[in-house]
Design a protein around this motif. Structure first.
Motif, PDB file in Angstrom:
ATOM      1  N   PHE A  40      44.522 -64.804  26.938  1.00  0.00           N
ATOM      2  CA  PHE A  40      45.465 -65.344  25.962  1.00  0.00           C
ATOM      3  C   PHE A  40      45.675 -66.818  26.306  1.00  0.00           C
ATOM      4  N   THR A  41      45.406 -67.705  25.365  1.00  0.00           N
ATOM      5  CA  THR A  41      45.523 -69.126  25.660  1.00  0.00           C
ATOM      6  C   THR A  41      45.767 -69.905  24.364  1.00  0.00           C
ATOM      7  N   VAL A  42      45.707 -71.226  24.454  1.00  0.00           N
ATOM      8  CA  VAL A  42      45.933 -72.093  23.311  1.00  0.00           C
ATOM      9  C   VAL A  42      44.768 -73.067  23.177  1.00  0.00           C
ATOM     10  N   LEU A  43      44.522 -73.516  21.970  1.00  0.00           N
ATOM     11  CA  LEU A  43      43.388 -74.410  21.712  1.00  0.00           C
ATOM     12  C   LEU A  43      43.535 -75.737  22.437  1.00  0.00           C
ATOM     13  N   ASP A  44      44.698 -76.367  22.329  1.00  0.00           N
ATOM     14  CA  ASP A  44      44.898 -77.720  22.842  1.00  0.00           C
ATOM     15  C   ASP A  44      45.976 -77.699  23.926  1.00  0.00           C
ATOM     16  N   THR A  45      45.602 -77.973  25.183  1.00  0.00           N
ATOM     17  CA  THR A  45      46.558 -77.961  26.288  1.00  0.00           C
ATOM     18  C   THR A  45      46.996 -79.361  26.713  1.00  0.00           C
ATOM     19  N   ALA A  46      46.667 -80.362  25.920  1.00  0.00           N
ATOM     20  CA  ALA A  46      47.005 -81.739  26.278  1.00  0.00           C
ATOM     21  C   ALA A  46      48.519 -81.902  26.438  1.00  0.00           C
ATOM     22  N   ASN A  47      48.932 -82.546  27.518  1.00  0.00           N
ATOM     23  CA  ASN A  47      50.337 -82.846  27.815  1.00  0.00           C
ATOM     24  C   ASN A  47      51.175 -81.616  28.108  1.00  0.00           C
ATOM     25  N   PHE A  48      50.533 -80.501  28.452  1.00  0.00           N
ATOM     26  CA  PHE A  48      51.316 -79.301  28.777  1.00  0.00           C
ATOM     27  C   PHE A  48      52.285 -79.599  29.916  1.00  0.00           C
ATOM     28  N   TRP A  49      51.812 -80.196  30.982  1.00  0.00           N
ATOM     29  CA  TRP A  49      52.670 -80.484  32.124  1.00  0.00           C
ATOM     30  C   TRP A  49      53.404 -81.812  31.973  1.00  0.00           C
ATOM     31  N   GLN A  50      52.775 -82.789  31.373  1.00  0.00           N
ATOM     32  CA  GLN A  50      53.360 -84.123  31.332  1.00  0.00           C
ATOM     33  C   GLN A  50      54.577 -84.200  30.420  1.00  0.00           C
ATOM     34  N   ASP A  51      54.575 -83.446  29.321  1.00  0.00           N
ATOM     35  CA  ASP A  51      55.651 -83.527  28.327  1.00  0.00           C
ATOM     36  C   ASP A  51      56.608 -82.357  28.532  1.00  0.00           C
ATOM     37  N   THR A  52      57.788 -82.651  29.076  1.00  0.00           N
ATOM     38  CA  THR A  52      58.790 -81.600  29.278  1.00  0.00           C
ATOM     39  C   THR A  52      59.954 -81.732  28.298  1.00  0.00           C
TER      40      THR A  52
ATOM     41  N   SER B 123      59.111 -81.156  24.834  1.00  0.00           N
ATOM     42  CA  SER B 123      58.568 -80.550  23.626  1.00  0.00           C
ATOM     43  C   SER B 123      57.686 -79.383  24.041  1.00  0.00           C
ATOM     44  N   VAL B 124      57.107 -78.721  23.047  1.00  0.00           N
ATOM     45  CA  VAL B 124      56.198 -77.606  23.321  1.00  0.00           C
ATOM     46  C   VAL B 124      54.746 -78.073  23.326  1.00  0.00           C
ATOM     47  N   SER B 125      54.536 -79.361  23.457  1.00  0.00           N
ATOM     48  CA  SER B 125      53.193 -79.920  23.435  1.00  0.00           C
ATOM     49  C   SER B 125      52.297 -79.248  24.475  1.00  0.00           C
ATOM     50  N   GLY B 126      51.090 -78.902  24.057  1.00  0.00           N
ATOM     51  CA  GLY B 126      50.108 -78.315  24.959  1.00  0.00           C
ATOM     52  C   GLY B 126      50.250 -76.832  25.168  1.00  0.00           C
ATOM     53  N   GLY B 127      51.192 -76.177  24.457  1.00  0.00           N
ATOM     54  CA  GLY B 127      51.415 -74.758  24.693  1.00  0.00           C
ATOM     55  C   GLY B 127      51.412 -73.938  23.420  1.00  0.00           C
ATOM     56  N   TRP B 128      51.503 -72.625  23.602  1.00  0.00           N
ATOM     57  CA  TRP B 128      51.724 -71.701  22.495  1.00  0.00           C
ATOM     58  C   TRP B 128      52.980 -70.915  22.794  1.00  0.00           C
ATOM     59  N   ALA B 129      53.445 -70.067  21.901  1.00  0.00           N
ATOM     60  CA  ALA B 129      54.792 -69.502  21.990  1.00  0.00           C
ATOM     61  C   ALA B 129      54.862 -68.167  22.719  1.00  0.00           C
ATOM     62  N   GLY B 130      53.747 -67.664  23.258  1.00  0.00           N
ATOM     63  CA  GLY B 130      53.780 -66.477  24.081  1.00  0.00           C
ATOM     64  C   GLY B 130      53.899 -65.178  23.305  1.00  0.00           C
ATOM     65  N   ILE B 131      54.233 -64.104  24.035  1.00  0.00           N
ATOM     66  CA  ILE B 131      54.295 -62.753  23.482  1.00  0.00           C
ATOM     67  C   ILE B 131      55.732 -62.260  23.594  1.00  0.00           C
ATOM     68  N   ASN B 132      56.360 -61.954  22.462  1.00  0.00           N
ATOM     69  CA  ASN B 132      57.724 -61.437  22.419  1.00  0.00           C
ATOM     70  C   ASN B 132      57.688 -59.949  22.066  1.00  0.00           C
ATOM     71  N   ILE B 133      58.256 -59.125  22.948  1.00  0.00           N
ATOM     72  CA  ILE B 133      58.218 -57.675  22.764  1.00  0.00           C
ATOM     73  C   ILE B 133      59.645 -57.174  22.595  1.00  0.00           C
ATOM     74  N   VAL B 134      59.968 -56.724  21.408  1.00  0.00           N
ATOM     75  CA  VAL B 134      61.314 -56.244  21.085  1.00  0.00           C
ATOM     76  C   VAL B 134      61.175 -55.036  20.185  1.00  0.00           C
ATOM     77  N   SER B 135      61.956 -53.997  20.444  1.00  0.00           N
ATOM     78  CA  SER B 135      61.849 -52.793  19.620  1.00  0.00           C
ATOM     79  C   SER B 135      63.214 -52.181  19.399  1.00  0.00           C
ATOM     80  N   SER B 136      63.425 -51.647  18.208  1.00  0.00           N
ATOM     81  CA  SER B 136      64.663 -50.919  17.942  1.00  0.00           C
ATOM     82  C   SER B 136      64.568 -49.476  18.392  1.00  0.00           C
ATOM     83  N   ASP B 137      63.366 -49.059  18.818  1.00  0.00           N
ATOM     84  CA  ASP B 137      63.165 -47.701  19.313  1.00  0.00           C
ATOM     85  C   ASP B 137      62.729 -47.786  20.773  1.00  0.00           C
ATOM     86  N   ALA B 138      63.643 -48.311  21.596  1.00  0.00           N
ATOM     87  CA  ALA B 138      63.289 -48.691  22.958  1.00  0.00           C
ATOM     88  C   ALA B 138      62.904 -47.511  23.834  1.00  0.00           C
ATOM     89  N   SER B 139      63.269 -46.314  23.475  1.00  0.00           N
ATOM     90  CA  SER B 139      63.024 -45.167  24.361  1.00  0.00           C
ATOM     91  C   SER B 139      61.578 -44.713  24.357  1.00  0.00           C
TER      92      SER B 139
END
Length: 539
Positions: free
Chosen positions: A90-102, A104-120
């Motif tokens: 799992f990655t992103v196309l363009d990682t430019a300024n990932f570390w240098q720019d703190t 903004s979200v430059s150089g990154g993607w938004a990740g994986i969010n796991i939420v459920s209303s049927d948690a059991s």
């Protein structure tokens, strides 16, 4: 001619199948039924949402590349199970300024969010995956958590045999948590056999943050170059941050098991492993060459956590190897060579003024380790040559040499102390009859691995004994034998039978042990590379 046509058809079919496997697909939008991603490359062109009741399955070898700042939302389940030689990325196309720019979200993607209303019932699994360059930023946000994986109100999450690399959460007004993984209200969390490298939180949990109502096991992971740190330059400079590797927090609910983890060259203002739970189990961890407030910090005033058999050494710290603001039980740890700053206490185990922990059987360089502790250098096999981030803790060997004073020096009574079956590398945890201090159990001192057990029975009686002890030796198959008694450190104290001839069959030999000090001893019967073994107690 027919044969030629047949071969052409087979070649066309093989080429068609190969093209199917190596194809690139574009995905975005909702997934409302069970779906499998089996293409060579999956390009995410917009947010993806796996709806409740649906499962997204990702085949081994799939390369998932976000084309911009998009996320995968999971309201159902996701199963990304790769293979050792065919990982899922799992990655992103363009990682430019990932570390240098703190800012903004430059150089990154938004990740994986796991939420459920049927948690059991919902379960998600990541195995043999590589998750990298996920980034969350909000200057004023209050929920900037879990760079790579965010899980909340969910049934079960398993992450194992994976690499989580260069993920980050940033917020300057609130406290972002979990540079790589964040969990809250997840019924069961298992994070094991992973490698966390260069993840960052601008507050808590550089690698992992486990929030309230999570029954969690964090085991057998490696944490290298992770950071949990923030600073503020308003009226005066303030620096904070906790848990460069792991942060767990739950005042009233579940408590985690944190064991068999390696933590090297991580950076934070407080503990590398930071817990604020009622009853955490923290054991068999190696924490070396970090820069931190302390190696382990237990921050819950009502905590009765157990912190034991950890090796914490060569860190640059403010508050020693272990810092306690609790009532924790702390035993069998090695805290040595943790260098403090001028003006700070040199005690290797430090206690807050209001804390009342129980300390016993620790190896502590300076300060109080409790009853039956030692302040003698533990003799590591091949430690780093210095303290802090400039030295690579991973390349060192933190096991104990055979004659270390910490071998067989842990608490002799382990009843009710949650001692595991093995040490951090899988050796028998109590060997031969008493536990070592630290994360490693020396299994070479008493008997070498190439010994075989004699095809005989050896019985010692009376046992316990005061003056005389008799050994019944049955079914001897070797003519020459040596019978030795060793103390709890594996050192030979008496040779009871030195190369005397024994005839085959049953033998009884009595020996005077009155000159031995009271205590537990081991005996071994050795003959040409074979042996029998057992315990005797001298009253």
């Amino acid at each position: 001619m027919k044969t030629t046509n047949f071969l052409l058809i087979i070649s066309f079919i093989c080429l068609f199948v190969a093209n199917l496997h190596s194809q690139t697909i574009l995905v975005s939008g909702t997934i409302n039924s069970n779906t499998t991603w089996s293409a060579d490359t999956v390009k995410i062109t917009g947010d993806v949402s796996v709806l409740q009741g649906a499962m997204l399955t990702i085949d081994p070898g799939t390369y998932i590349e976000s084309q911009g700042y998009y996320r995968i939302n999971v309201f159902g389940a996701i199963r990304a199970i790769g293979a050792p030689s065919d990982t899922i990325v799992f990655t992103v196309l363009d990682t430019a300024n990932f570390w240098q720019d703190t800012t903004s979200v430059s150089g990154g993607w938004a990740g994986i969010n796991i939420v459920s209303s049927d948690a059991s019932t919902d379960t998600s699994i990541f195995e043999f995956c590589k998750i990298q360059f996920a980034k969350k930023y909000d200057a004023n946000g209050i929920d900037i958590n879990g760079g790579a994986i965010f899980a909340n109100d969910y049934g079960a999450l398993t992450v194992k045999n994976s690499l989580l690399h260069s993920n980050m959460v940033i917020c300057y007004l609130h406290l972002p948590c979990g540079g790589a993984i964040y969990c809250k209200n997840v019924n069961y969390v298992r994070i094991e056999n992973n490698r966390f490298t260069k993840n960052r939180s601008f507050a808590r949990g550089g690698g992992i943050y486990i929030d309230e109502q999570c029954q969690s096991v964090i085991a057998n992971n490696i944490f290298i170059h992770n950071t949990a740190l923030y600073w503020n330059f308003s009226w005066f400079v303030t620096i904070g941050g906790s848990g460069a590797a792991i942060y767990t927090s739950d005042d009233l609910g579940y408590s985690p098991t944190i064991c068999n983890n390696y933590c090297f060259n991580n950076l934070t203002a407080n503990g590398i492993i930071y817990t604020t739970n009622r009853n955490a189990l923290v054991f068999n961890n190696v924490i070396c060459n970090n820069f931190a407030g302390s190696g382990i910090m237990d921050g819950h005033q009502l905590s009765i956590s157990r912190i034991y058999n950890n090796t914490i050494t060569n860190n640059k710290v403010y508050n020693g190897g272990i810092y306690l603001a609790s009532r924790a039980k702390v035993y069998n740890n090695i805290c040595w060579g943790n260098e403090t700053f001028p003006g700070y206490s040199t005690d290797q185990i430090q206690k807050a003024a209001f804390s009342i922990p129980q300390l016993f059987y620790n190896c502590v360089q300076f300060g109080d380790g409790g009853p039956n502790s030692t302040n003698v250098y533990p003799e590591f096999t091949n430690p780093t040559n210095g303290v802090g981030l400039s030295y690579n803790g991973w390349e060192a060997d933190w096991s104990l040499v055979d004659l270390s004073v910490s071998v067989n020096r842990g608490t002799p009574d382990t009843a009710g102390l949650f001692i595991p079956l093995t040490d951090i590398v899988g050796n028998s945890r109590i060997y031969p009859s008493r536990i070592d201090m630290g994360a490693f159990e020396n299994n070479s001192l008493w008997l070498n691995d190439d010994y075989n057990i004699i095809s005989s029975n050896v019985i010692a009686y009376p046992n316990p004994a005061t003056d005389m002890v008799t050994f019944d030796i049955d079914n001897i198959t070797e003519a020459k034998c040596t019978l030795e008694i060793l103390d709890i450190y594996g050192r030979k104290v008496i040779t009871l039978l030195d190369n005397e001839m024994l005839v085959e069959g049953k033998q009884s030999r009595a020996f005077n042990i009155s000159r031995l000090a009271s205590g537990t001893y081991t005996y071994r019967l050795i003959s040409n590379g074979t042996n029998a073994k057992g315990l005797i107690i001298k009253q």
